[in-house]
Write an enzyme that holds these catalytic residues in place. Structure first.
Site, PDB file in Angstrom:
ATOM      1  N   GLU A 149      14.601  -4.905   3.804  1.00  0.00           N
ATOM      2  CA  GLU A 149      15.021  -3.635   3.205  1.00  0.00           C
ATOM      3  C   GLU A 149      15.783  -3.857   1.903  1.00  0.00           C
ATOM      4  OE1 GLU A 149      16.041   0.472   2.646  1.00  0.00           O
ATOM      5  OE2 GLU A 149      14.370  -0.675   3.460  1.00  0.00           O
ATOM      6  N   HIS A 203      13.620  -5.005  -1.014  1.00  0.00           N
ATOM      7  CA  HIS A 203      12.920  -3.836  -1.558  1.00  0.00           C
ATOM      8  C   HIS A 203      13.826  -3.059  -2.511  1.00  0.00           C
ATOM      9  CE1 HIS A 203      10.242  -0.443  -1.790  1.00  0.00           C
ATOM     10  NE2 HIS A 203      11.144   0.377  -1.285  1.00  0.00           N
ATOM     11  N   HIS A 211       8.487   9.955  -0.705  1.00  0.00           N
ATOM     12  CA  HIS A 211       8.952   8.728  -1.358  1.00  0.00           C
ATOM     13  C   HIS A 211       7.762   7.851  -1.763  1.00  0.00           C
ATOM     14  CE1 HIS A 211      11.714   5.543  -2.371  1.00  0.00           C
ATOM     15  NE2 HIS A 211      11.252   4.734  -1.435  1.00  0.00           N
ATOM     16  N   HIS A 228      -7.229  12.113   8.637  1.00  0.00           N
ATOM     17  CA  HIS A 228      -7.278  11.060   7.620  1.00  0.00           C
ATOM     18  C   HIS A 228      -8.601  10.308   7.690  1.00  0.00           C
ATOM     19  CE1 HIS A 228      -6.036   7.830   5.000  1.00  0.00           C
ATOM     20  NE2 HIS A 228      -6.157   6.939   5.958  1.00  0.00           N
ATOM     21  N   HIS A 269      -4.381  -2.642   3.091  1.00  0.00           N
ATOM     22  CA  HIS A 269      -4.902  -1.274   3.004  1.00  0.00           C
ATOM     23  C   HIS A 269      -3.990  -0.413   2.129  1.00  0.00           C
ATOM     24  CE1 HIS A 269      -7.548   1.895   4.328  1.00  0.00           C
ATOM     25  NE2 HIS A 269      -6.539   2.644   4.714  1.00  0.00           N
TER      26      HIS A 269
END
Length: 369
Positions: A99, A102, A167, A275, A333
């Site tokens: 985290e 990032h 986000h 999706h 992906h």
């Protein structure tokens, strides 16, 4: 104090690409800086997917630091205590580092965009052309500030799906905007008048992709990837039992429906099935569009890229189901979607400029010597 330390960490990371741009023998360092920032933003989007897929979004359950410090090293005692209290919970030393890395890189991207903004406004004041308005990097700075706000809300609102999905989409908006700016600063291939007639079709392809990415983000943030465990059917049926009302209720907590109850399997199936089904529409349209655009020399390379990445996306999406969501495939992906977005932005830019008087030839570097 720790906020200042965080800023210094972001600055130190940003100094590496800034130094590389500065020492490279290139007569347009501003253009190179934009391209480097675009590439690093793509990496950041992929690492953000890795952060989400490893359940590290709450590795440090406060913001912008980690337990009020600038590093998991300093917060070691608090992280160890949280992990001891809940060994299977969201906090561990590994997740805390994922985290915080990032966040460090997000701050570094912010520094690079500030550098673009300073250079562009300095060039405007000194009346030296950059072939792009300084309002471009200024708008990018505003976008990354909004992105940072949603990053904070992602943590403080405990991974609420609509916040996390927004986000993600803002991160991709930043990536696409940087790609468009980089294209503006790069010489265009030879003018091809007939390419302009594909403008609406290319915009439609980009719109379809954005919608599909948003659906994919909704699948990921609701952890609905394995709601259907077979292919091409979903749980043994072409149209399984689904609950669209609760599945697509936007404002709700993670794992809950709009009424505050635990979200049902039928709601997760509705998210996944939508999706998956829409993916066939997007794949068919993009394959057709890229095949048509390959006839133009100026569009052939990005069109070939679209064809390649669409195939990779289909394979990785199918592998997520068949192989039960392996982390490397899931990250690939996510990254493929971001690359596909960049390629379509490049295609749209070249088509938009495929008419007389719109050729973009960048000026020499206007950065201070």
């Amino acid at each position: 104090m720790f906020v200042l330390q965080l800023g210094l960490i972001g600055l130190c990371i940003a100094l590496l690409p800034l130094s590389w741009v500065w020492v490279k023998a290139d007569d347009n360092k501003f253009r190179k800086l934009v391209w480097v920032t675009t590439f690093l933003t793509l990496d950041l989007v992929m690492f953000g997917g890795f952060t989400r897929l490893t359940d590290s979004g709450l590795g440090c359950p406060d913001w912008p630091g980690c337990y009020g410090t600038s590093s998991p090293f300093v917060a070691h005692a608090q992280i160890a205590a949280a992990h001891l209290a809940m060994p299977t919970g969201p906090v561990s030393m590994t997740k805390a580092w994922i985290e915080m890395i990032h966040r460090y890189f997000a701050m570094a991207i912010g520094v690079l965009i500030v550098a673009q903004m300073v250079i562009a406004w300095a060039a405007r004041i000194r009346r030296r052309s950059l072939s792009v308005s300084p309002w471009w990097p200024t708008a990018l700075f505003g976008l990354i500030v909004v992105q940072g706000i949603f990053g904070a809300w992602t943590v403080t609102m405990k991974l609420q799906p609509i916040i996390v999905t927004t986000h993600l989409m803002l991160g991709l908006a930043l990536l696409g905007s940087l790609g468009w700016l980089a294209a503006r600063l790069t010489p265009l291939p030879a003018y091809e008048p007939d390419a302009g007639r594909w403008r609406a079709a290319a915009l439609a392809g980009l719109a379809l992709l954005i919608a599909q990415i948003a659906l994919g983000g909704w699948v990921s943030t609701n952890y609905a990837v394995l709601a259907c465990t077979d292919f091409p059917t979903c749980n043994g049926a072409w149209i399984p039992p689904m609950d669209f009302q609760h599945g697509f209720h936007l404002w709700r907590a993670l794992g809950m429906d709009g009424n505050g109850d635990v979200i049902t399997q039928d709601a997760l199936v509705a998210i996944h099935w939508t999706h998956r089904t829409f993916a066939f529409v997007v794949v068919a349209y993009l394959v057709w569009l890229a095949a048509m655009l390959r006839r133009y020399e100026s569009l052939r390379r990005p069109a070939n890229g679209v064809l390649l990445v669409v195939v990779i996306q289909f394979v990785t999406g199918l592998s997520n189901i068949v192989l039960q969501w392996p982390l490397p495939v899931a990250v690939a992906h996510n990254g493929g979607a971001a690359i596909l977005l960049l390629l379509l932005v490049m295609l749209n830019f070249r088509i938009a400029c495929s008419r007389p008087g719109r050729a973009v030839v960048p000026a020499r570097d206007a950065a201070p010597a």
